[in-house]
Scaffold this motif. Structure first.
Motif, PDB file in Angstrom:
ATOM      1  N   GLU A  64      -4.759   1.597   8.128  1.00  0.00           N
ATOM      2  CA  GLU A  64      -3.620   1.083   7.254  1.00  0.00           C
ATOM      3  C   GLU A  64      -3.714   1.671   5.927  1.00  0.00           C
ATOM      4  O   GLU A  64      -4.674   1.580   5.247  1.00  0.00           O
ATOM      5  CB  GLU A  64      -3.864  -0.462   7.393  1.00  0.00           C
ATOM      6  CG  GLU A  64      -3.019  -1.327   6.603  1.00  0.00           C
ATOM      7  CD  GLU A  64      -1.485  -0.797   6.849  1.00  0.00           C
ATOM      8  OE1 GLU A  64      -0.669  -0.469   5.792  1.00  0.00           O
ATOM      9  OE2 GLU A  64      -0.980  -1.204   7.771  1.00  0.00           O
ATOM     10  N   THR A  65      -2.571   2.325   5.437  1.00  0.00           N
ATOM     11  CA  THR A  65      -2.534   3.063   4.259  1.00  0.00           C
ATOM     12  C   THR A  65      -1.551   2.489   3.245  1.00  0.00           C
ATOM     13  O   THR A  65      -1.331   3.055   2.052  1.00  0.00           O
ATOM     14  CB  THR A  65      -2.045   4.389   4.496  1.00  0.00           C
ATOM     15  OG1 THR A  65      -0.771   4.548   5.181  1.00  0.00           O
ATOM     16  CG2 THR A  65      -3.336   5.185   5.177  1.00  0.00           C
ATOM     17  N   ALA A  66      -0.829   1.225   3.513  1.00  0.00           N
ATOM     18  CA  ALA A  66       0.075   0.736   2.664  1.00  0.00           C
ATOM     19  C   ALA A  66      -0.328   0.527   1.220  1.00  0.00           C
ATOM     20  O   ALA A  66       0.246   0.457   0.374  1.00  0.00           O
ATOM     21  CB  ALA A  66       0.660  -0.689   3.221  1.00  0.00           C
ATOM     22  N   GLY A  67      -1.875   0.096   0.874  1.00  0.00           N
ATOM     23  CA  GLY A  67      -2.272  -0.018  -0.093  1.00  0.00           C
ATOM     24  C   GLY A  67      -2.495   1.116  -1.088  1.00  0.00           C
ATOM     25  O   GLY A  67      -2.942   0.997  -2.134  1.00  0.00           O
ATOM     26  N   LEU A  68      -2.420   2.310  -0.460  1.00  0.00           N
ATOM     27  CA  LEU A  68      -2.988   3.278  -1.217  1.00  0.00           C
ATOM     28  C   LEU A  68      -1.698   4.087  -2.353  1.00  0.00           C
ATOM     29  O   LEU A  68      -0.759   4.064  -1.666  1.00  0.00           O
ATOM     30  CB  LEU A  68      -3.055   4.775  -0.267  1.00  0.00           C
ATOM     31  CG  LEU A  68      -4.725   4.387   0.628  1.00  0.00           C
ATOM     32  CD1 LEU A  68      -4.741   5.583   1.603  1.00  0.00           C
ATOM     33  CD2 LEU A  68      -5.615   4.044  -0.318  1.00  0.00           C
ATOM     34  N   PRO A  69      -2.207   4.331  -3.497  1.00  0.00           N
ATOM     35  CA  PRO A  69      -1.291   5.090  -4.378  1.00  0.00           C
ATOM     36  C   PRO A  69      -0.971   6.585  -3.790  1.00  0.00           C
ATOM     37  O   PRO A  69      -1.605   6.926  -3.288  1.00  0.00           O
ATOM     38  CB  PRO A  69      -2.128   5.029  -5.463  1.00  0.00           C
ATOM     39  CG  PRO A  69      -3.328   5.215  -5.129  1.00  0.00           C
ATOM     40  CD  PRO A  69      -3.374   4.318  -4.013  1.00  0.00           C
ATOM     41  N   THR A  70       0.370   6.687  -4.318  1.00  0.00           N
ATOM     42  CA  THR A  70       0.889   8.188  -3.568  1.00  0.00           C
ATOM     43  C   THR A  70       1.312   8.816  -5.002  1.00  0.00           C
ATOM     44  O   THR A  70       2.016   9.963  -4.980  1.00  0.00           O
ATOM     45  CB  THR A  70       2.024   8.019  -2.788  1.00  0.00           C
ATOM     46  OG1 THR A  70       2.956   7.213  -3.460  1.00  0.00           O
ATOM     47  CG2 THR A  70       1.640   7.409  -1.488  1.00  0.00           C
ATOM     48  N   ASP A  71       1.120   8.202  -6.320  1.00  0.00           N
ATOM     49  CA  ASP A  71       1.262   8.880  -7.503  1.00  0.00           C
ATOM     50  C   ASP A  71       0.113   9.781  -8.054  1.00  0.00           C
ATOM     51  O   ASP A  71      -0.873  10.259  -7.245  1.00  0.00           O
ATOM     52  CB  ASP A  71       1.632   8.015  -8.343  1.00  0.00           C
ATOM     53  CG  ASP A  71       0.791   6.873  -8.771  1.00  0.00           C
ATOM     54  OD1 ASP A  71      -0.473   7.014  -8.377  1.00  0.00           O
ATOM     55  OD2 ASP A  71       0.956   6.027  -9.392  1.00  0.00           O
ATOM     56  N   ASP A  72       0.159   9.985  -9.279  1.00  0.00           N
ATOM     57  CA  ASP A  72      -0.965  10.859  -9.947  1.00  0.00           C
ATOM     58  C   ASP A  72      -2.413  10.296  -9.876  1.00  0.00           C
ATOM     59  O   ASP A  72      -3.225  10.942 -10.274  1.00  0.00           O
ATOM     60  CB  ASP A  72      -0.709  11.153 -11.418  1.00  0.00           C
ATOM     61  CG  ASP A  72       0.602  12.171 -11.330  1.00  0.00           C
ATOM     62  OD1 ASP A  72       1.099  12.498 -10.485  1.00  0.00           O
ATOM     63  OD2 ASP A  72       0.684  12.713 -12.470  1.00  0.00           O
ATOM     64  N   THR A  73      -2.435   9.049  -9.588  1.00  0.00           N
ATOM     65  CA  THR A  73      -3.759   8.437  -9.347  1.00  0.00           C
ATOM     66  C   THR A  73      -4.380   8.372  -8.223  1.00  0.00           C
ATOM     67  O   THR A  73      -5.649   8.202  -7.949  1.00  0.00           O
ATOM     68  CB  THR A  73      -3.657   6.882  -9.635  1.00  0.00           C
ATOM     69  OG1 THR A  73      -2.839   6.121  -8.393  1.00  0.00           O
ATOM     70  CG2 THR A  73      -2.924   6.242 -10.837  1.00  0.00           C
TER      71      THR A  73
END
Length: 310
Positions: A64-73
């Protein structure tokens, strides 16, 4: 250019278990010296890097990856941008990460993503940095990233990023017990520091510099699971157990049902049980699953980041 004509490279990189982990005294800069014995195990992240003018990241896979950021962080995006800045590459990359390593589970999944991204982008962009150059960039991204690039069994010192390969013979069999939630690494370290302060009289002064004990290195050198079980240690385990007390029962369950030993991996909450062979691994996995614990079997050591497609 249509998306189906864009070139892609897919790289696989392993998660890891810390089979030994010592933490030195808290230093003035807020960091600790550590001494770790890492073992790369057969639970892999896959990163596909596709040509693009911009930088983007998406996730897939059984985690489950819903909480993972996909930006520069996110460490994978940071890895791609670091390589681009280092080489003067002007384009971008679309990253697709197939996640299998637990998130915030103490197994270095994010670090594996970063290592795989570095290798994939170097191949995709033809930047020619090569493994030794990528290792230097990996160390800038985090302590576990160079090891995910290298794989195998290695001693990590300093902040954990100063690596030296350890001789390892044979295959070790592990059962991983996965938790629903994660543990924050900074919180676990803070709990360790508080525990040491509260019990300074009994524990004594902590050494600034720590090392991996000879007995652990000898156990992996000869491929002796029983000796390794006797010498495994993790300074962060007591802190992880205070933050997640249910792990204590989990350790007791595994060790009472066939494991040679159990250990919280890194900052947790994944628990790694060392067993004698593949059959015992399968049996313990079944025991844990019947108890409602998500579990899987892995072996180690395995290779580090490798191109598998492209």
């Amino acid at each position: 250019m249509r998306s189906d004509q864009r070139r892609s490279i897919t790289v696989r990189a392993p998660g890891k278990i810390n089979v030994y982990f010592r933490v030195g005294a808290l230093q003035d800069d807020g960091y600790h010296e550590v001494a770790s014995l890492y073992q790369a195990v057969s639970l892999f992240e896959e990163v596909t890097a596709t040509e693009s003018d911009t930088f983007s990241l998406r996730f897939g896979g059984p985690i489950e990856t819903a909480g993972l950021p996909t930006d520069d962080t996110n460490l994978a995006i940071r890895a791609a941008k670091l390589l681009a800045a280092h080489t003067g590459y002007q384009g971008g990359v679309d990253l697709t990460v197939l996640k299998r390593v637990p998130i915030a589970g103490g197994m270095g999944g994010g670090s594996a993503d970063a290592a795989a991204t570095l290798l994939a982008c170097d191949e995709l962009w033809s930047t020619g940095v090569g493994r030794s150059g990528l290792a230097s960039l990996a160390a800038e991204l985090g302590a576990d990233v160079p090891f995910a690039l290298e794989g195998g069994t290695a001693v990590g010192t300093g902040r954990g990023d100063e690596l030296s390969q350890a001789l390892a013979k044979g295959t070790f069999h592990w059962v991983l017990a996965l938790s629903d939630g994660g543990l924050s690494t900074p919180e676990v370290y803070s709990m360790l520091d508080r525990h040491r302060d509260d019990h300074a009289n009994e524990l004594g002064e902590q050494p600034e510099y720590v090392k991996v004990e000879t007995a652990v290195l000898q156990a992996v050198r000869v491929g002796d699971a029983e000796s390794l079980a006797d010498s495994m240690h993790n300074d962060l385990q007591a802190a992880a157990l205070r933050l997640a007390p249910e792990l204590t029962k989990l350790l007791e369950l595994g060790e009472s049902r066939g494991a040679l030993a159990g250990i919280v991996s890194g900052s947790g909450p994944t628990v790694a049980f060392l067993v004698e062979n593949a059959q015992e691994a399968s049996e313990l996995k079944s025991v844990l699953m019947r108890a409602g614990v998500s579990a899987l079997t892995v072996t180690g050591p395995v290779h580090g980041a490798r191109v598998i497609e492209g």
